[in-house]
Design a protein around this motif. Structure first.
Motif, PDB file in Angstrom:
ATOM      1  N   PRO A 110      44.070  37.577  38.890  1.00  0.00           N
ATOM      2  CA  PRO A 110      43.816  38.641  39.865  1.00  0.00           C
ATOM      3  C   PRO A 110      44.917  39.690  39.931  1.00  0.00           C
ATOM      4  CG  PRO A 110      43.220  36.519  40.792  1.00  0.00           C
ATOM      5  CD  PRO A 110      43.891  36.243  39.479  1.00  0.00           C
ATOM      6  N   ASP A 111      46.192  39.264  39.845  1.00  0.00           N
ATOM      7  CA  ASP A 111      47.298  40.211  39.962  1.00  0.00           C
ATOM      8  C   ASP A 111      47.343  41.211  38.814  1.00  0.00           C
ATOM      9  OD1 ASP A 111      48.139  39.196  42.345  1.00  0.00           O
ATOM     10  OD2 ASP A 111      49.766  37.994  41.522  1.00  0.00           O
ATOM     11  N   SER A 112      46.624  40.938  37.723  1.00  0.00           N
ATOM     12  CA  SER A 112      46.604  41.864  36.589  1.00  0.00           C
ATOM     13  C   SER A 112      45.570  42.969  36.767  1.00  0.00           C
ATOM     14  CB  SER A 112      46.328  41.103  35.283  1.00  0.00           C
ATOM     15  OG  SER A 112      47.379  40.187  35.002  1.00  0.00           O
ATOM     16  N   LEU A 113      44.704  42.833  37.760  1.00  0.00           N
ATOM     17  CA  LEU A 113      43.714  43.861  38.033  1.00  0.00           C
ATOM     18  C   LEU A 113      44.351  45.051  38.761  1.00  0.00           C
ATOM     19  CD1 LEU A 113      40.628  41.847  39.361  1.00  0.00           C
ATOM     20  CD2 LEU A 113      40.588  43.440  37.441  1.00  0.00           C
ATOM     21  N   ASP A 114      43.753  46.217  38.600  1.00  0.00           N
ATOM     22  CA  ASP A 114      44.123  47.350  39.430  1.00  0.00           C
ATOM     23  C   ASP A 114      43.949  46.929  40.893  1.00  0.00           C
ATOM     24  OD1 ASP A 114      44.338  50.485  39.858  1.00  0.00           O
ATOM     25  OD2 ASP A 114      42.628  49.776  41.046  1.00  0.00           O
ATOM     26  N   PRO A 115      44.935  47.184  41.749  1.00  0.00           N
ATOM     27  CA  PRO A 115      44.865  46.713  43.137  1.00  0.00           C
ATOM     28  C   PRO A 115      43.596  47.144  43.868  1.00  0.00           C
ATOM     29  CG  PRO A 115      47.077  47.480  42.646  1.00  0.00           C
ATOM     30  CD  PRO A 115      46.233  47.837  41.466  1.00  0.00           C
ATOM     31  N   GLY A 116      43.159  48.383  43.620  1.00  0.00           N
ATOM     32  CA  GLY A 116      41.947  48.852  44.272  1.00  0.00           C
ATOM     33  C   GLY A 116      40.719  48.091  43.821  1.00  0.00           C
ATOM     34  N   LEU A 117      40.619  47.830  42.512  1.00  0.00           N
ATOM     35  CA  LEU A 117      39.490  47.071  41.981  1.00  0.00           C
ATOM     36  C   LEU A 117      39.524  45.634  42.485  1.00  0.00           C
ATOM     37  CD1 LEU A 117      39.188  48.250  38.265  1.00  0.00           C
ATOM     38  CD2 LEU A 117      37.520  48.566  40.098  1.00  0.00           C
ATOM     39  N   ILE A 200      47.016  43.477  26.941  1.00  0.00           N
ATOM     40  CA  ILE A 200      45.916  43.507  27.897  1.00  0.00           C
ATOM     41  C   ILE A 200      45.036  42.267  27.751  1.00  0.00           C
ATOM     42  CG2 ILE A 200      43.836  44.770  28.577  1.00  0.00           C
ATOM     43  CD1 ILE A 200      45.253  47.331  27.645  1.00  0.00           C
ATOM     44  N   SER A 201      44.776  41.859  26.511  1.00  0.00           N
ATOM     45  CA  SER A 201      43.847  40.760  26.267  1.00  0.00           C
ATOM     46  C   SER A 201      44.440  39.394  26.585  1.00  0.00           C
ATOM     47  CB  SER A 201      43.379  40.785  24.806  1.00  0.00           C
ATOM     48  OG  SER A 201      42.689  41.975  24.515  1.00  0.00           O
ATOM     49  N   PHE A 202      45.700  39.186  26.215  1.00  0.00           N
ATOM     50  CA  PHE A 202      46.283  37.855  26.324  1.00  0.00           C
ATOM     51  C   PHE A 202      47.439  37.748  27.308  1.00  0.00           C
ATOM     52  CE2 PHE A 202      44.399  38.309  22.096  1.00  0.00           C
ATOM     53  CZ  PHE A 202      43.509  37.246  22.112  1.00  0.00           C
ATOM     54  N   GLY A 203      48.003  38.882  27.698  1.00  0.00           N
ATOM     55  CA  GLY A 203      49.107  38.866  28.649  1.00  0.00           C
ATOM     56  C   GLY A 203      48.781  38.184  29.966  1.00  0.00           C
ATOM     57  N   PRO A 204      47.619  38.483  30.588  1.00  0.00           N
ATOM     58  CA  PRO A 204      47.301  37.830  31.856  1.00  0.00           C
ATOM     59  C   PRO A 204      47.284  36.304  31.779  1.00  0.00           C
ATOM     60  CG  PRO A 204      45.910  39.745  31.565  1.00  0.00           C
ATOM     61  CD  PRO A 204      46.667  39.562  30.274  1.00  0.00           C
ATOM     62  N   SER A 205      46.808  35.748  30.661  1.00  0.00           N
ATOM     63  CA  SER A 205      46.809  34.290  30.516  1.00  0.00           C
ATOM     64  C   SER A 205      48.225  33.741  30.483  1.00  0.00           C
ATOM     65  CB  SER A 205      46.073  33.879  29.233  1.00  0.00           C
ATOM     66  OG  SER A 205      44.679  33.963  29.387  1.00  0.00           O
ATOM     67  N   PHE A 326      31.263  24.336  38.462  1.00  0.00           N
ATOM     68  CA  PHE A 326      32.588  24.367  39.069  1.00  0.00           C
ATOM     69  C   PHE A 326      32.833  25.682  39.803  1.00  0.00           C
ATOM     70  CE2 PHE A 326      32.654  21.397  35.598  1.00  0.00           C
ATOM     71  CZ  PHE A 326      33.335  20.294  36.116  1.00  0.00           C
ATOM     72  N   VAL A 327      32.347  26.774  39.224  1.00  0.00           N
ATOM     73  CA  VAL A 327      32.502  28.078  39.872  1.00  0.00           C
ATOM     74  C   VAL A 327      31.592  28.168  41.090  1.00  0.00           C
ATOM     75  CG1 VAL A 327      32.270  30.575  39.547  1.00  0.00           C
ATOM     76  CG2 VAL A 327      33.236  29.159  37.727  1.00  0.00           C
ATOM     77  N   CYS A 328      30.394  27.617  40.994  1.00  0.00           N
ATOM     78  CA  CYS A 328      29.484  27.624  42.139  1.00  0.00           C
ATOM     79  C   CYS A 328      30.056  26.820  43.311  1.00  0.00           C
ATOM     80  CB  CYS A 328      28.126  27.058  41.738  1.00  0.00           C
ATOM     81  SG  CYS A 328      27.145  28.150  40.668  1.00  0.00           S
ATOM     82  N   ALA A 329      30.865  25.808  43.022  1.00  0.00           N
ATOM     83  CA  ALA A 329      31.444  24.969  44.071  1.00  0.00           C
ATOM     84  C   ALA A 329      32.751  25.515  44.624  1.00  0.00           C
ATOM     85  CB  ALA A 329      31.682  23.558  43.514  1.00  0.00           C
ATOM     86  N   ALA A 330      33.284  26.548  43.990  1.00  0.00           N
ATOM     87  CA  ALA A 330      34.600  27.066  44.376  1.00  0.00           C
ATOM     88  C   ALA A 330      34.524  27.925  45.636  1.00  0.00           C
ATOM     89  CB  ALA A 330      35.184  27.885  43.228  1.00  0.00           C
ATOM     90  N   ALA A 331      35.670  28.064  46.289  1.00  0.00           N
ATOM     91  CA  ALA A 331      35.767  28.951  47.443  1.00  0.00           C
ATOM     92  C   ALA A 331      35.579  30.396  46.991  1.00  0.00           C
ATOM     93  CB  ALA A 331      37.123  28.775  48.120  1.00  0.00           C
ATOM     94  N   PRO A 332      35.122  31.268  47.879  1.00  0.00           N
ATOM     95  CA  PRO A 332      34.906  32.666  47.500  1.00  0.00           C
ATOM     96  C   PRO A 332      36.178  33.334  46.982  1.00  0.00           C
ATOM     97  CG  PRO A 332      33.829  32.198  49.590  1.00  0.00           C
ATOM     98  CD  PRO A 332      34.671  30.995  49.256  1.00  0.00           C
ATOM     99  N   GLY A 333      36.014  34.196  45.979  1.00  0.00           N
ATOM    100  CA  GLY A 333      37.147  34.949  45.450  1.00  0.00           C
ATOM    101  C   GLY A 333      37.186  34.940  43.939  1.00  0.00           C
ATOM    102  N   ILE A 334      38.230  35.542  43.390  1.00  0.00           N
ATOM    103  CA  ILE A 334      38.465  35.530  41.945  1.00  0.00           C
ATOM    104  C   ILE A 334      39.164  34.222  41.622  1.00  0.00           C
ATOM    105  CG2 ILE A 334      39.559  36.722  40.006  1.00  0.00           C
ATOM    106  CD1 ILE A 334      39.543  39.263  41.796  1.00  0.00           C
TER     107      ILE A 334
END
Length: 348
Positions: A110-117, A200-205, A326-334
């Motif tokens: 999430p922190d790699s996204l544009d803050p507004g997005l 951009i592609s691998f840095g966030p990981s 697993f994603v369906c069971a997760a709390a809301p958010g990214i």
């Protein structure tokens, strides 16, 4: 949090390119998933049965180009796999109550996204009570899931290096290799920005893994380089002239305390007859862990090169399909690989 494996989920497949078509097949054949709908971009695919689109028997579910129809289905999850991310589409799906699993790379951290997005996507998740997760083979499995497992037996990590190798000599895709990737061109004509896209592609990981290990990075460094063919050779896509680009390598390094502690290096090549002395291995991954419990791990794809184009989409699509409950069971958010439990496939 582990979802109950017996619960079924209604799933939409969004886009049916190479990866999407494999994911569509995975949903249809999955014992606990039900295909609710298919969204396509091509007019030729609209109205076609989903089974026909992926080489299976008819399912009774036909593809549509109408996003309103997809939203009206009220599906539990959308497997979102277009060529480019449309944040308007993503937010609409999340707000409608559909969780999203995507092979797009925008949501690995999430922190790699544009803050507004980021704020906009998280607000959509809150309104819909939904979550979104980016995954795949690379980035995803090899840059997040595998490093987190391998470091679980370390108490001191000096460096972890992920090396990816892809032999493209039998890939019969002239447009991709010559026009998009720049193979067969003089080195000076290759766009350096494309070689540096690894940040951009691998840095966030890399940043995600470092933060999970309580070793936040000071910086990311990315670079690209090429090697040329020593002799003219013919590959499946056409002729590769001597002196033109025959191999490309990108390196992304996560730096902490003045040294690279996490590193990803991708080497894509059309021949091993190169003007450079690179470490060239068969298609697959090599992971080296330097620490107090050193490891040297090879993950090779035991598939003939002529079948690689048909087989490789599964490496990316299958993990996304397996992540749905697993994603369906997760709390809301990214939700990232750190937020979710280990993805365990339901194969029975």
């Amino acid at each position: 949090m582990t979802p109950a494996p017996a619960r079924g989920h209604r799933v939409v497949q969004w886009a049916t390119g190479n990866i999407g078509t494999r994911a569509l097949r995975g949903v249809i054949e999955h014992p606990n998933l039900t295909l609710a709908g298919v969204y396509v971009h091509s007019p030729d695919k609209a109205g076609v049965d989903a089974g026909v689109l992926c080489g299976l028997a008819a399912t009774g579910v036909t593809a549509t180009r109408d996003a309103d129809e997809i939203v009206a289905l009220g599906a539990d999850c959308v497997l979102y796999m277009p060529a480019a991310c449309d944040f308007d589409e993503v937010c609409r799906l999340l707000e409608s109550g559909a969780n999203v699993v995507t092979t797009r790379g925008e949501f690995h951290r999430p922190d790699s996204l544009d803050p507004g997005l980021r704020k906009r996507v998280e607000a959509a998740c809150e309104r819909g009570g939904t979550s979104i997760h980016s995954t795949g083979s690379s980035p995803g499995f090899i840059t997040e899931a595998v490093p987190l497992v391998l470091t679980s037996i370390q108490r001191r990590l000096d460096r972890l290096t992920i090396s990816e190798f892809a032999d493209l000599s039998q890939r019969d895709s002239p447009g991709l290799l010559f026009d998009v990737m720049g193979f067969g061109k003089p080195p000076a004509e290759l766009d350096e920005r494309r070689l540096a896209h690894g940040r951009i592609s691998f840095g966030p990981s890399l940043e995600l893994v470092a933060e999970a290990l309580s070793m936040p990075l000071d910086s990311l460094e990315a670079s690209g380089e090429v090697a040329t063919a020593r002799n003219t050779t013919r590959i499946a896509a056409g002729a590769l002239e001597a002196g033109t680009v025959a191999a490309q390598r990108i390196t992304v390094s996560g730096v902490r305390g003045g040294r690279a502690v996490l590193r990803f290096r991708a080497t894509w090549y059309c021949t091993t007859d190169l003007d450079a002395s690179w470490d060239i291995r068969d298609t697959g991954w090599h992971v080296a862990v330097e620490g107090d419990a050193p490891l040297d791990v090879d993950l090779r794809f035991p598939v003939p090169l002529e079948r690689m184009a048909a087989t490789s989409p599964g490496y990316t699509a299958n993990r996304a399909v397996n992540a749905v409950p697993f994603v369906c069971a997760a709390a809301p958010g990214i939700r990232t690989s750190v937020d979710l439990p280990q993805i365990i496939a339901t194969l029975g």
